[in-house]
Design an enzyme around this catalytic site. Structure first.
Site, PDB file in Angstrom:
ATOM      1  N   LEU A  78      59.659  46.823  40.770  1.00  0.00           N
ATOM      2  CA  LEU A  78      60.371  48.086  40.922  1.00  0.00           C
ATOM      3  C   LEU A  78      60.578  48.833  39.606  1.00  0.00           C
ATOM      4  CD1 LEU A  78      63.014  46.983  43.580  1.00  0.00           C
ATOM      5  CD2 LEU A  78      60.733  47.948  43.928  1.00  0.00           C
ATOM      6  N   ARG A  80      58.296  49.758  37.664  1.00  0.00           N
ATOM      7  CA  ARG A  80      57.180  50.667  37.413  1.00  0.00           C
ATOM      8  C   ARG A  80      56.456  51.107  38.687  1.00  0.00           C
ATOM      9  NH1 ARG A  80      56.417  45.648  36.986  1.00  0.00           N
ATOM     10  NH2 ARG A  80      54.562  44.578  37.731  1.00  0.00           N
ATOM     11  N   ASP A 137      44.339  45.058  38.152  1.00  0.00           N
ATOM     12  CA  ASP A 137      44.794  44.551  36.855  1.00  0.00           C
ATOM     13  C   ASP A 137      44.079  43.275  36.428  1.00  0.00           C
ATOM     14  OD1 ASP A 137      45.803  42.753  38.665  1.00  0.00           O
ATOM     15  OD2 ASP A 137      47.887  42.887  37.997  1.00  0.00           O
ATOM     16  N   CYS A 195      49.963  41.834  32.585  1.00  0.00           N
ATOM     17  CA  CYS A 195      51.254  42.493  32.379  1.00  0.00           C
ATOM     18  C   CYS A 195      52.409  41.538  32.628  1.00  0.00           C
ATOM     19  CB  CYS A 195      51.368  43.718  33.291  1.00  0.00           C
ATOM     20  SG  CYS A 195      50.290  45.083  32.812  1.00  0.00           S
ATOM     21  N   CYS A 349      57.938  26.301  28.928  1.00  0.00           N
ATOM     22  CA  CYS A 349      57.717  27.741  28.735  1.00  0.00           C
ATOM     23  C   CYS A 349      58.287  28.441  29.967  1.00  0.00           C
ATOM     24  CB  CYS A 349      56.237  28.047  28.521  1.00  0.00           C
ATOM     25  SG  CYS A 349      55.171  27.612  29.914  1.00  0.00           S
TER      26      CYS A 349
END
Length: 390
Positions: A78, A80, A137, A195, A349
């Site tokens: 949300l 982008r 992407d 991303c 991580c």
């Protein structure tokens, strides 16, 4: 249908009012608006790029819009993906997009293709449309979109984004270059972060997506100079635009059929190598890690290999930050050696991938350790919900 029979296309009275600002533009006019109504555009993806693209194509009056996607709306979208709203979280993106498109313009026909695009279905999905817009992407899908457009001789309006930078162009249009002229070979898997790994300014895809929408409309109208043969580079931090010239490569391989694009991009081999590497590294669950931490054991070294800005968002108590890039450069290896001092090494991580890679590098330096399966994301979901997910 980029050259439709305009005499067969009519606008309603409401459409004359709706598109009045187009109709008074000499470059659009009544004939141009009829061309938009007669046109069909397929958008691959309803994410950061697809969201603004679809909004503006619908508002412009594109008569038929197709959407390919198989994902559901997530809260992390949300920031982008402005075509989706909070009430659509957990629901299919294509349904959310269709709902918003028809709210903007009920005169649009919206076709939904809720499927993963593949070499088996791409040609059938692409064939009915005039223009394909790539809002994906990942490299396998970009090569697939490109090759399908080449085989079907359809324009491919391309955009990509990362962090604060974006690029856009038009491929396979009027004899111009295609994606393989820009990237003859895919980069090694993992070299270019997604991303989700590297982040993206939420506004950035809005700008690139709107550029894609502009190029699409220009192609339909037959107006202006498109980006074919030009790669537009945008830097949001510096607020600069640059252009690179693109030309067809005369020795590029001829595209004769669609192939296995995952294999072409080295994805299966990379997964196998990652699985083999992870199989050689001991793992523990977040529940097991909690037991160790709760026991008060003082013979462990827990390291966090995420980036510093991620560490500021959320931490596991007692973890020492040593980012993966430092371990890859060698300085982090020395830091681990200094801190280890006979202790047992545990690494985590965000989800377990980067820490496994870090432990693989450390293993080559003679340091063994245990990886936390699922990383801090699993810790937040299974141990401590107060730790933010991101």
């Amino acid at each position: 249908m980029l050259n439709p029979n305009l005499e067969t296309i009519q606008l309603t009275k409401e459409e004359y009012e709706r598109y009045s600002r187009h109709l008074i533009l000499p470059e659009v006019g009544l004939d141009g608006q009829k061309k938009l109504k007669a046109a069909s555009v397929l958008c691959v993806g309803t994410g950061g790029l697809g969201s603004p693209l679809l909004l503006y194509l619908a508002a412009a009056g594109i008569g038929r819009i197709g959407i390919v996607d198989f994902d559901v709306v997530d809260y992390s979208n949300l920031q982008r993906q402005v075509i989706h709203g909070t009430s659509w979280v957990g629901k299919p993106k294509i349904e959310s997009a269709k709902n918003r498109i028809l709210e903007i313009n009920p005169y649009c026909q919206v076709d939904l293709h809720e499927t993963r695009l593949s070499a088996e279905n791409a040609l059938d999905i692409f064939r009915p449309y005039d223009i394909v817009v790539d809002g994906t992407d990942n490299f396998p899908t970009r090569y697939l979109v490109n090759d399908a457009c080449v085989l079907l001789d359809k324009p491919n309006v391309y955009g990509s984004i990362f962090r604060f930078e974006g690029q856009a162009t038009v491929f396979n249009y009027e004899g111009g270059p295609n994606y393989r002229d820009l990237y003859p070979e895919p980069p090694p898997p993992g070299l270019v972060p997604s991303c989700a790994e590297g982040g993206v300014l939420g506004i950035l895809p809005g700008i690139i997506g709107v550029i894609q929408a502009t190029e699409t409309v220009k192609i339909i109208l037959g107006q202006g100079n498109t980006l074919s043969g030009r790669l537009l580079l945008y830097n949001a931090l510096d607020m600069t635009f640059r252009e690179l010239k693109l030309r067809p490569n005369p020795v590029r391989p001829v595209i004769e059929k669609l192939i296995d694009y995952e294999e072409f991009c080295g994805i299966p081999q990379a997964r196998l190598e990652e699985q083999q590497q992870q199989a050689e590294i001991p793992e523990m669950t977040v529940s097991e890690l909690k037991q160790v931490l709760d026991s008060g054991a003082d013979d462990i070294l827990l390291i966090d290999v995420r980036n510093p800005n991620e560490y500021e968002i959320a931490q596991i108590p007692g973890a020492v930050l040593i980012p993966l890039p430092e371990i890859e450069s060698g300085s982090g290896v020395e830091k681990v050696k200094e801190l280890l001092n006979g202790h047992k090494l545990i690494a985590h991580c965000k989800m377990g991938g980067r820490s496994a890679k870090a432990l693989g590098i450390l293993k080559q330096a003679g340091i063994t350790g245990t990886n936390v399966k699922g990383g801090i994301t699993a810790w937040s979901r299974e141990v401590d919900p107060s730790v933010p997910e991101y």
